[in-house]
Design a protein around this motif. Structure first.
Motif, short mmCIF file in Angstrom:
data_model
loop_
_atom_site.label_atom_id
_atom_site.label_comp_id
_atom_site.label_asym_id
_atom_site.label_seq_id
_atom_site.Cartn_x
_atom_site.Cartn_y
_atom_site.Cartn_z
N HIS A 155 0.84 -1.20 0.00
CA HIS A 155 0.00 0.00 0.00
C HIS A 155 0.88 1.26 0.00
O HIS A 155 0.71 2.14 -0.83
N HIS A 156 1.84 1.31 0.94
CA HIS A 156 2.70 2.49 1.05
C HIS A 156 3.62 2.63 -0.17
O HIS A 156 3.86 3.75 -0.64
N TYR A 157 4.10 1.50 -0.66
CA TYR A 157 4.98 1.55 -1.84
C TYR A 157 4.22 2.07 -3.06
O TYR A 157 4.70 2.97 -3.77
N TYR A 158 3.01 1.58 -3.31
CA TYR A 158 2.24 2.02 -4.48
C TYR A 158 1.86 3.50 -4.37
O TYR A 158 1.84 4.22 -5.37
N THR A 178 -2.59 4.35 -8.03
CA THR A 178 -3.67 4.60 -7.06
C THR A 178 -4.74 3.52 -7.15
O THR A 178 -5.35 3.17 -6.14
N ASP A 179 -4.96 2.98 -8.35
CA ASP A 179 -5.88 1.84 -8.49
C ASP A 179 -5.36 0.65 -7.68
O ASP A 179 -6.14 -0.06 -7.03
N SER A 180 -4.03 0.43 -7.74
CA SER A 180 -3.44 -0.68 -6.98
C SER A 180 -3.62 -0.50 -5.49
O SER A 180 -3.89 -1.47 -4.77
N VAL A 181 -3.50 0.76 -5.02
CA VAL A 181 -3.72 1.04 -3.60
C VAL A 181 -5.13 0.65 -3.21
O VAL A 181 -5.36 -0.01 -2.19
N ILE A 183 -7.17 -1.51 -4.68
CA ILE A 183 -7.37 -2.95 -4.79
C ILE A 183 -6.82 -3.67 -3.56
O ILE A 183 -7.45 -4.57 -3.01
N ILE A 184 -5.65 -3.22 -3.11
CA ILE A 184 -4.98 -3.89 -1.99
C ILE A 184 -5.71 -3.67 -0.68
O ILE A 184 -5.90 -4.59 0.11
#
Length: 199
Positions: A155-158, A178-181, A183-184
Motif C-alpha cells: 500500500h505504502h509503496y504504491y 492509485t488503483d493498486s492502492v 485494490i490492496i
C-alpha cells in the motif's frame, strides 16, 4: 478523533510522568503529543515533541522498530512541512541507525523498517526534484515491499510510486498505482484521492 481533548489528556499524562520521574511515561506522552500534532497538521510542535521522545528512548536499549517509528513520524512531519532537506537528513540518520543496529538481517520486521525508510527518502528526493535518486530509493523500497508482501507494505509503496509518477508528469501511470492502492486495501485513502484529483 477529538484531537484537542486527546491533547489535554496526554498533557495530563506528561505532567503525571514528570511528577513521578517516570522516564518511559514521559517518552510515551511526548510520542502521543507528536502524533496528535501530526494529525492536526501542525508540524513544528509535532517535531519538537517527537525529538523529545527520541532523546528519551534512544539512550535505552530500545528495539529497532520503536526507534524506526520515531524516525518515520519525524520524516512524515518534515514531509508535511515540505522541508525536504530536513526530511532527507532524518532518513540519513535513520538508515545509519538501521545499518548499525540490524545490518543485513532479512526478517520481515527488519525489511519493513528498511521499506519505510527508503520510501521516506524517495519522498524527500521527489520534493527536491532529484528524480534519479528518488527512483533508486523507490527500487530499494520495492525490493523490500515485495519480499514482505503484506498489504500495508505494498500500500505504502504504491502510494509513493503514484506520487513519483505524478511529479514526473506521468498522470496515467500515477492513476494505475492509485488503483493498486484501492485494490490492496479496499479502504478510503485521502492521499490517493488527492493524487487522482491532480490528474
Amino acid at each position: 478523533g477529538k484531537l484537542q481533548q486527546s491533547l489535554q489528556e496526554t498533557q495530563r499524562m506528561l505532567d503525571d510522568a514528570k511528577e513521578r520521574n517516570n522516564k518511559l511515561g514521559r517518552a510515551l506522552a511526548y510520542k502521543q503529543i507528536g502524533v496528535i500534532y501530526l494529525n492536526m497538521k501542525q508540524t513544528e510542535p509535532a517535531i519538537e515533541a517527537l525529538e523529545r521522545y527520541a532523546e528519551l528512548m534512544k539512550g535505552d536499549d530500545s528495539d529497532f522498530s520503536s526507534i524506526s517509528s520515531i524516525y518515520y513520524r519525524m520524516a512524515k512531519a518534515y514531509d508535511y512541512a515540505k522541508a525536504y532537506d530536513k526530511e532527507l537528513g532524518v532518513t540519513n540518520e535513520w538508515l545509519s541507525y538501521l545499518h548499525h543496529k540490524v545490518g543485513e538481517i532479512k526478517r520481515p520486521d527488519v525489511r519493513e523498517c528498511y521499506n519505510s525508510c527508503y520510501l521516506a527518502r524517495a519522498a524527500a528526493f521527489i520534493g527536491r526534484k532529484k528524480f534519479e535518486e528518488a527512483k533508486e530509493a523507490l527500487d530499494t523500497a520495492s525490493h523490500h515491499a515485495h519480499l514482505i508482501k503484506t498489504s500495508l507494505s505494498l500500500h505504502h509503496y504504491y502510494k509513493m510510486e503514484a506520487r513519483y509518477n505524478l511529479a514526473l508528469g506521468n498522470a496515467a501511470k500515477a492513476l494505475l498505482y492509485t488503483d493498486s492502492v484501492r485494490i490492496i486495501t479496499n479502504e478510503k485513502d485521502d492521499h490517493s484521492d488527492e493524487v487522482r484529483a491532480q490528474r
